[in-house]
Design an enzyme around this catalytic site. Structure first.
Site, PDB file in Angstrom:
ATOM      1  N   HIS A 202       6.664  -2.166  -1.505  1.00 16.41           N
ATOM      2  CA  HIS A 202       7.534  -1.069  -1.105  1.00 16.41           C
ATOM      3  C   HIS A 202       8.963  -1.568  -1.308  1.00 16.41           C
ATOM      4  O   HIS A 202       9.218  -2.770  -1.172  1.00 16.41           O
ATOM      5  CB  HIS A 202       7.398  -0.753   0.385  1.00 16.41           C
ATOM      6  CG  HIS A 202       6.035  -0.317   0.808  1.00 16.41           C
ATOM      7  ND1 HIS A 202       5.037  -1.194   1.128  1.00 16.41           N
ATOM      8  CD2 HIS A 202       5.520   0.910   0.997  1.00 16.41           C
ATOM      9  CE1 HIS A 202       3.960  -0.520   1.485  1.00 16.41           C
ATOM     10  NE2 HIS A 202       4.216   0.759   1.413  1.00 16.41           N
TER      11      HIS A 202
ATOM     12  N   ASP B 237       9.877  -3.908   1.384  1.00 17.87           N
ATOM     13  CA  ASP B 237       9.178  -5.198   1.503  1.00 17.87           C
ATOM     14  C   ASP B 237      10.041  -6.267   0.857  1.00 17.87           C
ATOM     15  O   ASP B 237       9.984  -7.446   1.208  1.00 17.87           O
ATOM     16  CB  ASP B 237       7.841  -5.184   0.747  1.00 17.87           C
ATOM     17  CG  ASP B 237       6.840  -4.225   1.352  1.00 17.87           C
ATOM     18  OD1 ASP B 237       6.991  -3.876   2.528  1.00 17.87           O
ATOM     19  OD2 ASP B 237       5.907  -3.823   0.621  1.00 17.87           O
TER      20      ASP B 237
HETATM   21  C1  GLT Z   1       0.465   0.995   4.309  1.00 20.49           C
HETATM   22  C2  GLT Z   1      -0.731   1.895   4.205  1.00 20.49           C
HETATM   23  C3  GLT Z   1      -1.432   1.714   2.907  1.00 20.49           C
HETATM   24  C4  GLT Z   1      -0.619   2.139   1.727  1.00 20.49           C
HETATM   25  C5  GLT Z   1       0.595   1.342   1.540  1.00 20.49           C
HETATM   26  C6  GLT Z   1       1.405   1.944   0.423  1.00 20.49           C
HETATM   27  S1  GLT Z   1       1.502   1.098   2.974  1.00 20.49           S
HETATM   28  O1  GLT Z   1       0.063  -0.318   4.460  1.00 20.49           O
HETATM   29  O2  GLT Z   1      -1.600   1.615   5.281  1.00 20.49           O
HETATM   30  O3  GLT Z   1      -2.668   2.354   2.883  1.00 20.49           O
HETATM   31  O4  GLT Z   1      -1.407   1.946   0.579  1.00 20.49           O
HETATM   32  O5  GLT Z   1       2.414   2.757   0.871  1.00 20.49           O
END
Ligand code: GLT
Ligand code: MN
Ligand code: MN
Length: 397
Positions: A63, A66
């Site tokens: 992200h 991140d």
């Molecule tokens: C978060 C969520 C995930 C997503 C990620 C991408 S962020 O951890 O629980 O399922 O894939 O935004």
């Protein structure tokens, strides 16, 4: 300095050719949950790149926040991105997918693209366009949208039809942004039924596929299904993925595991639903899925840093073990003979509508004197087939 143990080397040892990836947020997960604080120190992004590469991973996803803190200055952002690119280069890692954090900051507490507040909706677009720029700069060909806060707690708060339209407007706008900038980027929408909201819009793979067909640029948009999210609803993940694959819409996949319908657990891949995930790997390998094998999971909260690398190695090894099991399933003479027997039948009847509809075919089928009682006497031998599958998975064949 503690000594970090490396993966053991055998035929299941991951290599870059396996196309395994992890999000910075997965191995970087510090174990915070709604009831307790962090249990592990923060890991630097560049260190994560190095460690994942050493363990045999191929890619690292992120992200925007991140990597770059929410409130970083442009100078700070550029420096962080430069260091990260250097690490990718040094350790031969790629960024197969990038995404936007549209859920952590309190501004998104009532959603991002579907918030009732037009300023929040516009801010979400701004943040996503900047994050798309970052993803493209890092070479990502896939951009994920997980609508973490796109939903409701109070049903009275939003008209659900308006919410669907707002989501469509946002994806259409961002598709045009990508085209306008000449970016080679495809979108992958990730469904989840609930958590953190009590109800999230577009809760399943099926909802997403139906939504994609209504977009201005459906060819640019596919899905990013996650094992745990469909299992939260008790759905058959393999069938959902098969439908996405068959529609040419499996752009990305989030592999993990889950103990039945409850909160999202994001467990190590293959740690719980062994049979179902074996069939998932078999499907992906046999249907020629060429995208990333991304693990969206994290280590148990009990683990220290070594436990995190044990977790990451475990995800990748289990995938490769399932892949080898699928090869053995296809090479097993008894299983294959049984499958052939099961799938054979009256060849005249099999050919009846293989050429599609015609008046002649319809009349021919209508005229046949079928013997349903006789057909119903057949035993399908699935007990035997399933037991052979179990014995193969348990290692006795
Ligand atoms: C978060 C969520 C995930 C997503 C990620 C991408 S962020 O951890 O629980 O399922 O894939 O935004
Ligand atoms: Mn996910
Ligand atoms: Mn999840």
């Amino acid at each position: 300095m503690t000594q970090i143990k490396e993966a053991t080397s055998d035929q299941y040892t991951p290599t870059k050719a396996d196309k395994f990836s992890f999000g910075l947020w997965t191995v970087g997960n510090q174990g915070r949950d709604p009831f307790g604080e962090v249990v592990r120190p923060e890991l630097q992004s560049t260190y994560i790149v190095k460690k994942l590469s050493e363990l045999g991973a191929w890619g690292v996803n992120l992200h925007d926040n991140d990597l770059v803190p929410f409130d970083a200055t442009p100078q700070k952002r550029d420096q962080i991105v430069r260091d990260f690119k250097q690490a990718l280069n040094d350790y031969g890692m790629v960024v197969p997918e990038a995404t936007t954090d549209l859920f952590r900051h309190p501004v998104f507490k009532d959603g991002a693209f579907t918030s009732v507040d037009p300023s929040v909706r516009s801010f979400a677009l701004q943040k996503t366009m900047r994050s798309i720029d970052l993803g493209v700069e890092l070479g990502a060909p896939i951009y994920v949208f997980w609508g973490g806060r796109e939903g409701v707690d109070a049903e009275a708060s939003k008209n659900p039809v308006d919410a669907i339209k707002r989501m469509r407007d946002a994806i259409n706008f961002l598709s045009e942004y990508v085209l306008d900038n000449g970016y080679q980027l495809r979108f992958a929408l990730e469904p989840k039924p609930n958590e953190p909201r009590s109800d999230t819009y577009f809760p399943t793979i099926g909802h997403m596929l139906a939504f994609i067909a209504t977009l201005d640029h459906p060819e640019m948009v596919g899905v990013n299904p996650e094992v745990a999210h469909e299992h939260m609803l008790g759905l058959n993940f393999v069938h959902g993925v098969a439908q996405a694959l068959e529609a040419g819409k499996l752009f990305h996949i989030d592999l993990n595991d889950q103990k039945g319908p409850r909160y999202d657990q994001d467990l190590r891949f293959g740690s719980e639903n062994i049979k179902s995930l074996f069939f998932l790997v078999k499907l992906l390998e046999e249907q020629g899925y060429t995208g990333p094998r991304h693990f969206d999971a994290h280590a148990y909260r009990t683990e220290d840093e070594q436990g995190v690398w044990d977790f990451a190695t475990g995800c990748m090894r289990t995938y490769n073990i399932f892949k080898e099991k699928a090869r053995r399933f296809n090479a097993d003479p008894e299983i294959q003979a049984l499958l052939q027997e099961i799938n054979s039948g009256d060849s005249v009847h099999a050919a009846l509508f293989s050429g599609g509809y015609s008046k002649a075919a319809a009349n021919q089928i209508k005229a046949i004197d079928f013997q349903p009682d006789m057909l119903a006497r057949r035993g399908y031998k699935y007990e035997k087939l399933d037991q052979l599958t179990i014995e193969l998975l348990l290692g006795t064949r």
